[in-house]
Motif scaffolding. Structure first.
Motif, PDB file in Angstrom:
ATOM      1  N   SER A 216       0.811  -1.228   0.000  1.00 34.20           N
ATOM      2  CA  SER A 216       0.000   0.000   0.000  1.00 34.20           C
ATOM      3  C   SER A 216       0.838   1.268   0.000  1.00 34.20           C
ATOM      4  O   SER A 216       0.294   2.361  -0.164  1.00 34.20           O
ATOM      5  CB  SER A 216      -0.912   0.008   1.233  1.00 34.20           C
ATOM      6  N   TYR A 217       2.152   1.139   0.177  1.00 32.45           N
ATOM      7  CA  TYR A 217       3.010   2.327   0.237  1.00 32.45           C
ATOM      8  C   TYR A 217       3.523   2.614  -1.176  1.00 32.45           C
ATOM      9  O   TYR A 217       4.683   2.360  -1.516  1.00 32.45           O
ATOM     10  CB  TYR A 217       4.140   2.109   1.239  1.00 32.45           C
ATOM     11  N   LEU A 218       2.641   3.145  -2.004  1.00 27.89           N
ATOM     12  CA  LEU A 218       2.880   3.188  -3.452  1.00 27.89           C
ATOM     13  C   LEU A 218       3.880   4.247  -3.882  1.00 27.89           C
ATOM     14  O   LEU A 218       4.339   4.237  -5.026  1.00 27.89           O
ATOM     15  CB  LEU A 218       1.544   3.411  -4.177  1.00 27.89           C
ATOM     16  N   LEU A 219       4.230   5.172  -2.980  1.00 36.48           N
ATOM     17  CA  LEU A 219       5.184   6.235  -3.332  1.00 36.48           C
ATOM     18  C   LEU A 219       6.484   6.114  -2.536  1.00 36.48           C
ATOM     19  O   LEU A 219       7.269   7.055  -2.499  1.00 36.48           O
ATOM     20  CB  LEU A 219       4.560   7.611  -3.078  1.00 36.48           C
ATOM     21  N   SER A 220       6.722   4.962  -1.916  1.00 33.89           N
ATOM     22  CA  SER A 220       7.869   4.815  -1.017  1.00 33.89           C
ATOM     23  C   SER A 220       9.006   4.032  -1.673  1.00 33.89           C
ATOM     24  O   SER A 220       8.925   2.814  -1.834  1.00 33.89           O
ATOM     25  CB  SER A 220       7.418   4.087   0.260  1.00 33.89           C
ATOM     26  N   PRO A 221      10.102   4.710  -2.046  1.00 31.90           N
ATOM     27  CA  PRO A 221      11.228   4.010  -2.684  1.00 31.90           C
ATOM     28  C   PRO A 221      12.101   3.266  -1.680  1.00 31.90           C
ATOM     29  O   PRO A 221      12.085   3.541  -0.480  1.00 31.90           O
ATOM     30  CB  PRO A 221      12.043   5.150  -3.331  1.00 31.90           C
ATOM     31  N   LYS A 222      12.875   2.338  -2.204  1.00 30.53           N
ATOM     32  CA  LYS A 222      13.916   1.674  -1.423  1.00 30.53           C
ATOM     33  C   LYS A 222      15.041   2.669  -1.161  1.00 30.53           C
ATOM     34  O   LYS A 222      15.013   3.811  -1.617  1.00 30.53           O
ATOM     35  CB  LYS A 222      14.460   0.469  -2.191  1.00 30.53           C
ATOM     36  N   ASP A 223      16.054   2.233  -0.444  1.00 28.63           N
ATOM     37  CA  ASP A 223      17.227   3.055  -0.167  1.00 28.63           C
ATOM     38  C   ASP A 223      18.338   2.756  -1.180  1.00 28.63           C
ATOM     39  O   ASP A 223      18.463   1.634  -1.670  1.00 28.63           O
ATOM     40  CB  ASP A 223      17.737   2.800   1.246  1.00 28.63           C
ATOM     41  N   LEU A 224      19.134   3.760  -1.424  1.00 25.76           N
ATOM     42  CA  LEU A 224      20.231   3.648  -2.380  1.00 25.76           C
ATOM     43  C   LEU A 224      21.419   2.910  -1.762  1.00 25.76           C
ATOM     44  O   LEU A 224      21.796   3.158  -0.619  1.00 25.76           O
ATOM     45  CB  LEU A 224      20.662   5.045  -2.824  1.00 25.76           C
ATOM     46  N   ASN A 225      22.004   1.992  -2.535  1.00 22.60           N
ATOM     47  CA  ASN A 225      23.204   1.265  -2.119  1.00 22.60           C
ATOM     48  C   ASN A 225      24.001   0.968  -3.386  1.00 22.60           C
ATOM     49  O   ASN A 225      23.576   0.191  -4.232  1.00 22.60           O
ATOM     50  CB  ASN A 225      22.815  -0.039  -1.413  1.00 22.60           C
ATOM     51  N   THR A 226      25.155   1.601  -3.522  1.00 19.97           N
ATOM     52  CA  THR A 226      25.944   1.469  -4.761  1.00 19.97           C
ATOM     53  C   THR A 226      27.207   0.642  -4.578  1.00 19.97           C
ATOM     54  O   THR A 226      28.125   0.725  -5.403  1.00 19.97           O
ATOM     55  CB  THR A 226      26.334   2.860  -5.298  1.00 19.97           C
ATOM     56  N   THR A 227      27.287  -0.144  -3.527  1.00 14.41           N
ATOM     57  CA  THR A 227      28.536  -0.859  -3.245  1.00 14.41           C
ATOM     58  C   THR A 227      28.969  -1.743  -4.414  1.00 14.41           C
ATOM     59  O   THR A 227      30.162  -1.791  -4.752  1.00 14.41           O
ATOM     60  CB  THR A 227      28.386  -1.718  -1.982  1.00 14.41           C
ATOM     61  N   SER A 228      28.037  -2.438  -5.041  1.00 11.10           N
ATOM     62  CA  SER A 228      28.421  -3.357  -6.117  1.00 11.10           C
ATOM     63  C   SER A 228      28.856  -2.618  -7.378  1.00 11.10           C
ATOM     64  O   SER A 228      29.647  -3.141  -8.168  1.00 11.10           O
ATOM     65  CB  SER A 228      27.254  -4.297  -6.443  1.00 11.10           C
ATOM     66  N   GLY A 229      28.361  -1.417  -7.579  1.00 15.16           N
ATOM     67  CA  GLY A 229      28.724  -0.658  -8.777  1.00 15.16           C
ATOM     68  C   GLY A 229      29.688   0.476  -8.515  1.00 15.16           C
ATOM     69  O   GLY A 229      29.888   1.357  -9.366  1.00 15.16           O
TER      70      GLY A 229
END
Length: 868
Positions: A216-229
């Motif tokens: 139901s949280y349709l506007l809630s993004p995940k958190d950024l994690n760029t370790t692999s890239g």
């Protein structure tokens, strides 16, 4: 050849987090003062703390950037400029800034103060970054939606230093373009007080029918994690890697900074052997996560960007529910990870309130009785007020042992490598001891002792003893990398004299490392402080009477030019997005048309949409629009997109070409890139509200850059509007659904597309709306770049207050028809405003029509309530 090492830039919301960032390896820290910071809910720093923090960092070779990155109201501009002046004096390395007016003042009065463009400036194309560079911006924090290829292109084309976010929370909207928190609750994200309504529950409807969604949280993004890239980002030559998190705990800052410090150094040392260990990834996951994404760096993540099930930290899985003891109110859990007292847990599917973020374990039991800790495979019972179905996952959201360890180590002062110094001593009988101490940053201290070296009568002081005493740097931040002692034989020096000399030299070196960044006060601010405060007439900056007269004369001429643009009668502008809408606006009495055909997808397939050109519009549509508008004796401006990546800038140039070819009056621009392009191409332009024109200084800057008129931010009150309108041609929006956000994420495509990452263009199947927990309906529009536009649940209507609007001195009133499809409705609304304007100008009275006759559910926006 090793790649260049990027700066690791850490967040700090308070002094503890600041020290944690520095001690765990940050190259620079960004933080906020108590005012004008885009994280108004963080504790931030007092003036005393700011100076202490900057000195602490500079002593250790770390930079400090202070965020003054909010939009400023008229009465705040002077205070903000004085704050910048003080920050300059205490040695701030750079200011992260948003407000265009403050930027122009800073460049004028504080020319040696480095400025970094905040991501709140929505810089996302080469033209915009180039424009910012010409304004005096040294570094740009790009929009998070830029891909790695776009970042490379911008850097190559502009030569500007680039900063990007690499870890932490993401906004669903382009930063600087979100009014959701502002219009829902009066807490403006542009002012640092976002209430994060995007993390609330929403329901999706199409043509009135609810659509079933996963979560139901349709506007809630995940958190950024760029370790692999991370390696690819390093190879791109990005200057600064930024961690989000000024609202996070010091332990979070410590852990994330430590791991990224390690990863960056690992890649620089041996790119071919770069790796991220399971332990490192687990620590990042444990510290805080809503699920992780690499964002837009490598591809459009579509639905994988979102975490619709839980808008809060979900930690790491720690066990599975096996049952619930109703008598004792205990949850039975089989552990897959250790748990201890003081740990925090969240239980999937627990019968808790939506805002319940979890529980801290205060007691825990096994069959043997109460325990302090339990390990993998153990069956435990945990007091828990709510039931959860068997099989539900238990997440450990807070690891007490990890957090305690991070806190203790960060406070120890032993994490950061010592700074090497090079010590040289010269010792001769009958003369003072001469000591030189130099660091790797070319700071050098040379002192001589008051004590005169004596000839040894019995036991001479050995060279080994002298070297030992001079190299004892104890608890200081230094270590002796090299030590050279030149001395005569048979000399005697008391150990106390050597210690005192060494201590004095090190203290002076510390002071030198701090003081070299301090700046002397400038007298250039005197003219502003003595009364300029927004007026273009007082330009004196202690340059001599002749130059003062020249500057004042030039300013008066510039003001005359601006004032000369003010019309005798305000005009009525109407934004339309189809020929039918244009015809309705003209029939209603519009003076000026903003024409945006082809910017938005339409629910039903039309003949135009079958073409191959973007937006499927043809020149004939624009030709007819110009012809009909000019036949009516009115003006027409073509609307350019709010967001334009480099790859799509040709479409803007095509709009400019149409202006020239068809004889339109100009364009409406919404970002610094299209503004700069219009200025360079000598295309007449009006600066639209997404440029966040919040005070007279910003308005003056925009007008001086060639804008015919500035559209004022809809976050201002009627009183605040007056202070801007009196300084030059200004337009305010008086009707329509305001756009609350523009997002690179297409919500309907993400929810309704297939699992192969392909979008079936559900936006063509009907009209979509989001409905919040209070049952307010927010219409959704999609454009031809598959971006989502969220409109306000209520239309702005200022019909009853038109006299007050007109008396504010605005040059133009605007009706916005975004989301309105019916040309008769557009005609009706335009006619109502036309009559109201004419009635007031002729009689000084209100018009005969009020908002109730136009429909239901209107709002006066911020005209009377303002924003925090």
């Amino acid at each position: 050849m090793k790649p260049e090492k990027p700066e690791l830039l850490a967040p700090a919301g308070g002094m503890e987090a600041f020290i944690a960032a520095v001690e765990n390896g940050a190259d620079a820290v960004y933080l906020g003062a108590r005012a004008f910071s885009a994280r108004g809910y963080a504790s931030n720093f007092s003036e005393k703390e700011l100076e202490e923090a900057i000195d602490y960092a500079h002593l250790r070779g770390v930079k400090v950037y202070v965020t003054v990155n909010t939009l400023l109201k008229e009465e705040e501009v002077e205070s903000a400029l004085k704050l910048l002046s003080w920050l300059r004096e205490i040695g701030t390395d750079a200011i992260i800034i948003q407000d265009l007016g403050l930027i122009s003042l800073a460049r004028k009065y504080l020319p040696d103060l480095p400025l970094h463009a905040s991501t709140q400036m929505t810089l996302h194309n080469s033209e915009g970054v180039g424009f910012a560079k010409k304004m005096g911006i040294e570094r740009v924090v790009l929009s998070r939606e830029c891909s790695l290829e776009e970042i490379k292109r911008i850097k190559e084309r502009t030569g500007t230093e680039i900063e990007v976010f690499i870890h932490g929370a993401l906004c669903i909207s382009y930063s600087g373009q979100c009014l959701l928190s502002s219009l829902i609750g009066g807490r403006s994200g542009n002012r640092g007080f976002c209430a994060q309504p995007c993390r609330k529950k929403y329901r999706l409807y199409c043509e009135g029918e609810k659509i079933k969604t996963t979560g139901s949280y349709l506007l809630s993004p995940k958190d950024l994690n760029t370790t692999s890239g991370l390696g690819a980002l390093i190879e791109a030559g990005i200057g600064s890697f930024k961690i989000e998190g000024r609202m996070k705990r010091p332990e979070y800052v410590a852990g994330v900074v430590r791991i990224y410090r390690r990863l960056i150094d690992r890649y620089i040392e041996n790119p071919a052997e770069y790796f991220v260990s399971e332990e490192e990834q687990e620590i990042l996951t444990q510290l805080f996560n809503r699920g992780f994404t690499q964002g837009y760096f490598f591809e459009n993540p579509r639905w994988e960007l979102m975490n619709r099930e839980n808008p809060h930290n979900r930690g790491v899985p720690a066990g599975t529910v096996t049952g619930y003891d109703r008598r004792l109110n205990r949850l039975r859990v089989k552990l897959s990870r250790p748990l201890r007292l003081g740990d925090g847990i969240m239980v999937e599917n627990a019968e808790t309130s939506p805002e319940d973020k979890g529980k801290i374990i205060s007691s825990m039991y096994t069959r043997k009785g109460p325990v302090y800790s339990a390990g993998v495979g153990d069956m435990v019972e945990i007091p828990f007020d709510s039931r959860a179905p068997s099989g539900s996952t238990v997440y450990r959201t807070h690891d007490k042992k990890l957090m305690d360890s991070l806190k203790k180590e960060s406070e120890s002062g032993n994490l950061r490598p010592k700074i090497p110094v090079y010590i040289t001593a010269t010792i001769s009988c009958g003369r003072p001891v001469r000591l030189e101490v130099k660091d790797r940053d070319s700071n050098t201290v040379t002192i001589e002792s008051e004590y005169l070296v004596e000839k040894a009568e019995k036991q001479p002081t050995s060279k080994v003893r002298i070297e030992k005493q001079l190299s004892k740097l104890g608890n200081t931040i230094f270590e002796a990398a090299e030590l050279h002692v030149t001395m005569e034989e048979d000399v005697f020096i008391p150990v106390g004299q050597l210690n005192e000399l060494r201590t004095t030299a090190i203290e002076q070196l510390e002071n030198l490392r701090i003081s070299r960044w301090k700046r002397k006060p400038l007298d250039t601010l005197q003219s502003y402080e003595s009364g300029e405060k927004g007026s273009e007439k007082r330009e004196s900056i202690d340059k001599g009477s002749e130059e003062r007269e020249s500057v004042e004369k030039a300013s008066q001429e510039a003001e005359k030019t601006i004032q000369g643009r003010l019309p005798i009668h305000p005009t009525l502008s109407v934004s339309v997005y189809s020929l039918e809408g244009l015809e309705g606006a003209l029939a209603g009495g519009a003076d000026r048309i903003y024409f945006g055909e082809g910017l938005f997808r339409k629910p039903k397939k039309t003949e135009q949409e079958d073409g191959s050109a973007k937006g499927k519009e043809s020149d004939s549509v624009f030709e007819k629009a110009v012809s009909e508008t000019q036949k009516a004796g009115k003006d027409i401006y073509f609307i350019t997109p709010k967001l334009v990546k480099d790859s799509k800038m040709e479409s803007v140039k095509k709009i400019f070409s149409r202006v020239r070819k068809l004889g339109a009056d100009g364009v409406l621009v919404s970002n610094l890139g299209t503004l700069g392009l219009a200025k360079a191409g000598k295309i007449p332009f009006i600066a639209d509200s997404p440029l966040n024109i919040f005070n007279s200084r910003t308005s003056a800057f925009i007008l001086q850059k060639g804008a015919q008129m500035a559209v004022i931010s809809p976050e201002l009150t009627l009183e605040e509007l007056k202070s801007i309108a009196s300084h030059g041609p200004a337009e305010c929006i008086v009707y329509g659904r305001l756009e609350l956000m523009e997002s690179e994420h297409c919500l309907t495509g993400g929810l309704l597309g297939n699992n192969k990452g392909q979008c079936s263009a559900p936006c063509r199947s009907g009209k979509f709306t989001l409905v919040d927990e209070k049952n307010y309906e927010f219409p959704l529009l999609m454009d031809y770049e598959c971006r989502m536009h969220l409109l306000n649940s209520r239309s702005l209507c200022m019909l009853e207050y038109l006299p007050e609007i007109l008396e504010s001195g605005v040059s133009s009133l605007r009706v916005e028809t975004l989301g309105m499809d019916n040309p008769d409705e557009i005609r009706k609304v335009t006619r109502a405003y036309r009559r109201a304007i004419d009635t007031y100008l002729e009689t000084g009275k209100k018009g005969p029509v009020n908002c109730e006759k136009l429909g239901k559910g209107f709002t006066t926006g911020h005209y009377f309530r303002g924003v925090q």
